[in-house]
Write a protein that holds these residues in place. Structure first.
Motif, short mmCIF file in Angstrom:
data_model
loop_
_atom_site.label_atom_id
_atom_site.label_comp_id
_atom_site.label_asym_id
_atom_site.label_seq_id
_atom_site.Cartn_x
_atom_site.Cartn_y
_atom_site.Cartn_z
N ASP A 195 35.06 59.10 28.44
CA ASP A 195 35.61 58.02 27.62
C ASP A 195 36.31 56.98 28.48
O ASP A 195 36.23 55.78 28.21
N LEU A 196 36.98 57.46 29.53
CA LEU A 196 37.65 56.54 30.46
C LEU A 196 36.64 55.65 31.16
O LEU A 196 36.83 54.42 31.27
N LYS A 197 35.54 56.22 31.63
CA LYS A 197 34.50 55.44 32.31
C LYS A 197 33.85 54.45 31.35
O LYS A 197 33.59 53.30 31.72
N GLU A 198 33.59 54.90 30.13
CA GLU A 198 32.98 54.02 29.14
C GLU A 198 33.90 52.84 28.80
O GLU A 198 33.44 51.71 28.64
N SER A 199 35.20 53.11 28.69
CA SER A 199 36.15 52.05 28.36
C SER A 199 36.28 51.04 29.49
O SER A 199 36.35 49.83 29.25
N ILE A 200 36.29 51.52 30.73
CA ILE A 200 36.43 50.62 31.88
C ILE A 200 35.21 49.71 31.99
O ILE A 200 35.32 48.54 32.37
N ARG A 201 34.03 50.23 31.65
CA ARG A 201 32.82 49.41 31.70
C ARG A 201 32.75 48.39 30.56
O ARG A 201 32.03 47.40 30.67
N ALA A 202 33.50 48.62 29.49
CA ALA A 202 33.43 47.74 28.33
C ALA A 202 34.13 46.42 28.61
O ALA A 202 35.08 46.34 29.39
N LYS A 203 33.67 45.36 27.94
CA LYS A 203 34.24 44.04 28.15
C LYS A 203 35.65 43.94 27.60
O LYS A 203 36.48 43.18 28.12
N TRP A 204 35.94 44.71 26.53
CA TRP A 204 37.27 44.63 25.95
C TRP A 204 38.34 45.08 26.93
O TRP A 204 39.46 44.58 26.91
N PHE A 205 38.01 46.03 27.83
CA PHE A 205 39.00 46.51 28.79
C PHE A 205 39.34 45.41 29.79
O PHE A 205 40.50 45.26 30.18
N LEU A 206 38.34 44.63 30.17
CA LEU A 206 38.60 43.51 31.08
C LEU A 206 39.51 42.48 30.42
O LEU A 206 40.47 42.00 31.04
N VAL A 207 39.21 42.14 29.16
CA VAL A 207 40.06 41.20 28.42
C VAL A 207 41.46 41.77 28.26
O VAL A 207 42.47 41.07 28.43
N TYR A 208 41.53 43.05 27.91
CA TYR A 208 42.81 43.74 27.70
C TYR A 208 43.67 43.68 28.96
O TYR A 208 44.87 43.36 28.90
N SER A 209 43.08 43.96 30.11
CA SER A 209 43.83 43.94 31.37
C SER A 209 44.23 42.52 31.75
O SER A 209 45.35 42.29 32.23
N LEU A 210 43.33 41.56 31.52
CA LEU A 210 43.63 40.17 31.87
C LEU A 210 44.75 39.60 31.01
O LEU A 210 45.54 38.78 31.49
N VAL A 211 44.83 40.03 29.76
CA VAL A 211 45.87 39.51 28.87
C VAL A 211 47.25 39.87 29.40
O VAL A 211 48.13 39.02 29.55
N PHE A 212 47.45 41.15 29.69
CA PHE A 212 48.78 41.58 30.13
C PHE A 212 49.07 41.18 31.57
O PHE A 212 50.20 40.81 31.90
N GLY A 213 48.06 41.23 32.43
CA GLY A 213 48.26 40.73 33.79
C GLY A 213 48.49 39.23 33.79
O GLY A 213 49.31 38.72 34.56
N GLY A 214 47.77 38.52 32.90
CA GLY A 214 47.95 37.07 32.80
C GLY A 214 49.32 36.68 32.29
O GLY A 214 49.86 35.64 32.67
N LEU A 215 49.89 37.51 31.41
CA LEU A 215 51.24 37.23 30.92
C LEU A 215 52.25 37.22 32.06
O LEU A 215 53.08 36.32 32.18
N ILE A 216 52.16 38.24 32.91
CA ILE A 216 53.07 38.32 34.05
C ILE A 216 52.87 37.12 34.98
O ILE A 216 53.83 36.50 35.44
N ALA A 217 51.60 36.81 35.27
CA ALA A 217 51.32 35.66 36.15
C ALA A 217 51.85 34.36 35.53
O ALA A 217 52.42 33.51 36.24
N LEU A 218 51.67 34.21 34.22
CA LEU A 218 52.14 33.00 33.55
C LEU A 218 53.66 32.87 33.62
O LEU A 218 54.19 31.78 33.84
N PHE A 219 54.35 33.98 33.48
CA PHE A 219 55.82 33.96 33.56
C PHE A 219 56.28 33.53 34.94
O PHE A 219 57.24 32.78 35.08
N PHE A 220 55.61 34.04 35.97
CA PHE A 220 55.99 33.66 37.33
C PHE A 220 55.68 32.18 37.59
O PHE A 220 56.46 31.47 38.22
N ILE A 221 54.52 31.73 37.12
CA ILE A 221 54.15 30.32 37.32
C ILE A 221 55.14 29.40 36.61
O ILE A 221 55.50 28.33 37.11
#
Length: 275
Positions: free
Chosen positions: A11-37
């Motif tokens: 399930d972990l491998k399937e989730s990592i390959r899915a597009k939603w996981f990429l969006v999910y990670s970018l959202v929270f990582g992007g929040l931190i980057a946006l705060f610093f910017i």
């Protein structure tokens, strides 16, 4: 246990390959980057500055968007496997229903929890590189709050997925639950209090059994122990329990709630027609 870990790993491998996981990670990582910017760590508002203010903003936004991300990405775990006949295929192997169900939960929990915490770790590392003071106590308490929040809505999502056969219906139910917990319950409680003159203690108690509300209050209490931003409600909460006890309850209660929903979902999944 080997089969349990195997299901979790798949399930972990399937989730990592899915597009939603990429969006999910970018959202929270992007929040931190946006705060610093935006220079959040270099400004001061109401006495909050540096990483403390960044973590406060991060947790407040996460409280709103993390539940819906978990619900919409997890609620189709079982129902989606049932629709695509993957469930029937998986159970043709020597795998029990218990191993399949709890393995899916473990794998999905790792998927939804790690990106959120990893974004906070990035913030701490970058703050330390810039020479900012690191509020370790707040960091670890927020980690616990996010752990409890992830467990709560993961349990709710698997509970829904266990009895709903259609993925579309599952998504509709999850979205309604998120809207209800986020907005409707507060509006309903306020109107009920104004019309029926119900005791304010009962109203506050009903509000605090909402996991999203107790997360919000606990997050605020870490920076504002007197809860001054909440007005008269703060007096009722602080007169009932201490700030440390309230934070502990805000972690334990959602954890128990998530486990209860997950267990109920397993019982339904165990007795329901699988295909």
């Amino acid at each position: 246990m080997k089969n349990l870990y195997l299901i979790a790993y798949l399930d972990l491998k399937e989730s990592i390959r899915a597009k939603w996981f990429l969006v999910y990670s970018l959202v929270f990582g992007g929040l931190i980057a946006l705060f610093f910017i935006a220079g959040v760590t270099e400004s001061q508002v109401m006495g909050f500055s540096g990483l403390s203010r960044l973590l406060l903003m991060y947790i407040q936004i996460t409280i709103v968007i993390l539940p819906i991300f978990i619900l919409i990405t997890t609620v189709r775990s079982i129902s989606g496997d049932r629709d695509s006949h993957i469930l029937e295929y998986m159970l043709s192997f020597p795998i029990s229903l218990r191993q399949y169900y709890w393995g899916k939960i473990i794998g999905r929990f790792i998927t939804v929890y790690l990106p959120v915490v990893f974004a906070m770790i990035i913030a701490v590392v970058y703050g330390a590189f810039k020479g900012a003071a690191i509020p370790w106590s707040i960091f670890f308490l927020y980690t616990g709050l996010l752990f409890a929040m992830s467990a709560t809505f993961l349990g709710i999502a698997f509970f829904i997925s266990s009895f709903v056969k259609s993925s579309e219906v599952a998504l509709g139910i999850s979205f309604f639950i998120w809207i209800f917990l986020l907005a409707f319950i507060d509006i309903a409680l306020i109107s009920l209090m104004m019309q029926q003159r119900i005791d304010e203690g009962i109203i506050i108690f009903i509000s605090l059994i909402n996991p999203m509300e107790i997360f919000r209050v606990a997050a605020i209490s870490l920076f504002d122990p007197q809860l001054t931003v909440m007005g008269p409600v703060a007096f009722y909460i602080l007169d009932s329990v201490s700030q440390s006890t309230f934070v502990l309850l805000s972690i334990l209660y959602p954890l128990v709630l998530g486990l209860v929903f997950a267990f109920l979902g397993y019982k339904i999944f165990e007795k329901k027609d699988l295909v």
